[in-house]
Design a protein around this motif. Structure first.
Motif, PDB file in Angstrom:
ATOM      1  N   ALA A 199       0.992  -1.298  -0.447  1.00 24.80           N
ATOM      2  CA  ALA A 199       0.068  -0.063   0.225  1.00 24.80           C
ATOM      3  C   ALA A 199       0.727   1.390   0.069  1.00 24.80           C
ATOM      4  N   LYS A 200       2.048   1.085   0.695  1.00 22.21           N
ATOM      5  CA  LYS A 200       3.060   2.222   0.730  1.00 22.21           C
ATOM      6  C   LYS A 200       3.912   2.468  -0.605  1.00 22.21           C
ATOM      7  N   THR A 231      -5.538  -3.411  -2.844  1.00 31.18           N
ATOM      8  CA  THR A 231      -6.172  -1.662  -1.432  1.00 31.18           C
ATOM      9  C   THR A 231      -7.268  -0.861  -2.345  1.00 31.18           C
ATOM     10  N   SER A 240      -7.257   1.134  -4.322  1.00 31.46           N
ATOM     11  CA  SER A 240      -6.999   2.499  -4.670  1.00 31.46           C
ATOM     12  C   SER A 240      -7.461   3.249  -6.505  1.00 31.46           C
ATOM     13  N   THR A 241      -7.754   1.949  -7.416  1.00 31.49           N
ATOM     14  CA  THR A 241      -7.927   2.178  -8.952  1.00 31.49           C
ATOM     15  C   THR A 241      -9.801   2.750  -8.862  1.00 31.49           C
ATOM     16  N   ILE A 298     -11.579   3.699  -5.952  1.00 26.38           N
ATOM     17  CA  ILE A 298     -12.038   4.635  -5.941  1.00 26.38           C
ATOM     18  C   ILE A 298     -11.675   5.751  -6.532  1.00 26.38           C
ATOM     19  N   LYS A 299     -10.679   5.776  -7.167  1.00 23.69           N
ATOM     20  CA  LYS A 299     -10.253   6.827  -8.135  1.00 23.69           C
ATOM     21  C   LYS A 299     -11.686   6.323  -9.414  1.00 23.69           C
ATOM     22  N   GLY A 331      -7.834  -1.293   2.191  1.00 25.54           N
ATOM     23  CA  GLY A 331      -9.370  -0.477   0.967  1.00 25.54           C
ATOM     24  C   GLY A 331     -10.126   0.090   1.069  1.00 25.54           C
ATOM     25  N   ARG A 347      -9.057   3.830   3.264  1.00 28.72           N
ATOM     26  CA  ARG A 347      -9.188   4.533   2.272  1.00 28.72           C
ATOM     27  C   ARG A 347     -10.594   4.768   1.533  1.00 28.72           C
ATOM     28  N   ALA A 362     -11.684   9.242   2.038  1.00 29.36           N
ATOM     29  CA  ALA A 362     -11.956   9.626   0.378  1.00 29.36           C
ATOM     30  C   ALA A 362     -14.407   9.703   0.344  1.00 29.36           C
TER      31      ALA A 362
END
Length: 210
Positions: A16-17, A50, A52-53, A55-56, A77, A80, A84
């Motif tokens: 994740a980092k 996680t 990320s994609t 969520i975007k 996830g 995050r 958000a």
């Protein structure tokens, strides 16, 4: 499932980092994917890590179901998504064979297909979850191609040793033509492709269910 799940659970926080390796390539394919989505779509992302994609892209669809083999990845996830303020993404621990059935307007699999040991079966499971005329969007490193360069050539050579010590997951060495052939055999017509980045080639594919 246990071995892969254990590996990714163990490495979830460090994963994740880690920064995205090629941000311009990522942003380009993110934009291309967004161009295919509709606000009425119910979408599924398999092997989403996680999230990320997802969520975007959450504002581009009605609902997006995120799955991953790793419970730890999914917990990150969820954190995050909450940070958000995203409420139309749900998280389910699953692989392709036991993911929610749908059928979905769009199924996505980013940086996943080279990590599954029975790709043909996973593609069949994915195809079953895409409605007729729906889309399958994926991006897959194809490290069996030539001309990877010294850095990636050395990494490729080191993978078996890293796997022996639990430092790398299963990796399938794919060529672009092989990957596209398997996707076509699963019942899709490919409508867009490209390598982003070019080296090592990460094949971006948009395919429509027949």
């Amino acid at each position: 499932m246990t071995s892969s799940a254990t590996f990714w659970d163990k490495h979830a926080r460090s994963y994740a980092k880690s920064p995205i390796g090629d941000m311009p390539a990522y942003e380009y394919t993110l934009g291309r994917t967004r161009s295919y989505l509709k606000t009425s779509d119910h979408a599924l992302e398999i092997g989403a890590g996680t999230g990320s994609t997802a969520i975007k892209l959450s504002d581009a669809v009605k609902h997006l179901t995120v799955t991953d083999i790793s419970g730890e990845m999914l917990e990150i996830g969820k954190e995050r998504a909450a940070e958000a303020g995203v409420s139309n993404v749900s998280f389910v621990r699953a692989v392709a064979s036991n993911a929610p059935e749908g059928p979905f307007d769009v199924v996505m699999a980013h940086n996943l297909l080279h990590l599954v040991d029975d790709l043909e079966a996973d593609l069949a499971d994915i195809a079953w979850r895409v409605k007729s005329g729906g889309l399958f969007i994926s991006k897959t490193p194809c490290i069996a191609e030539q001309g990877l360069g010294l850095k990636f050539g050395l990494l490729k050579a080191a993978i078996p040793l890293m796997q022996l010590f639990g430092k790398a997951p299963f990796v399938r060495y794919l060529k672009v033509a092989e990957l596209e052939g398997l996707i076509a055999e699963a019942g899709f017509d490919i409508i867009e492709t490209g390598n982003f980045p070019v080296r090592p080639p990460s094949r971006y594919i948009v395919a429509r269910k027949r």
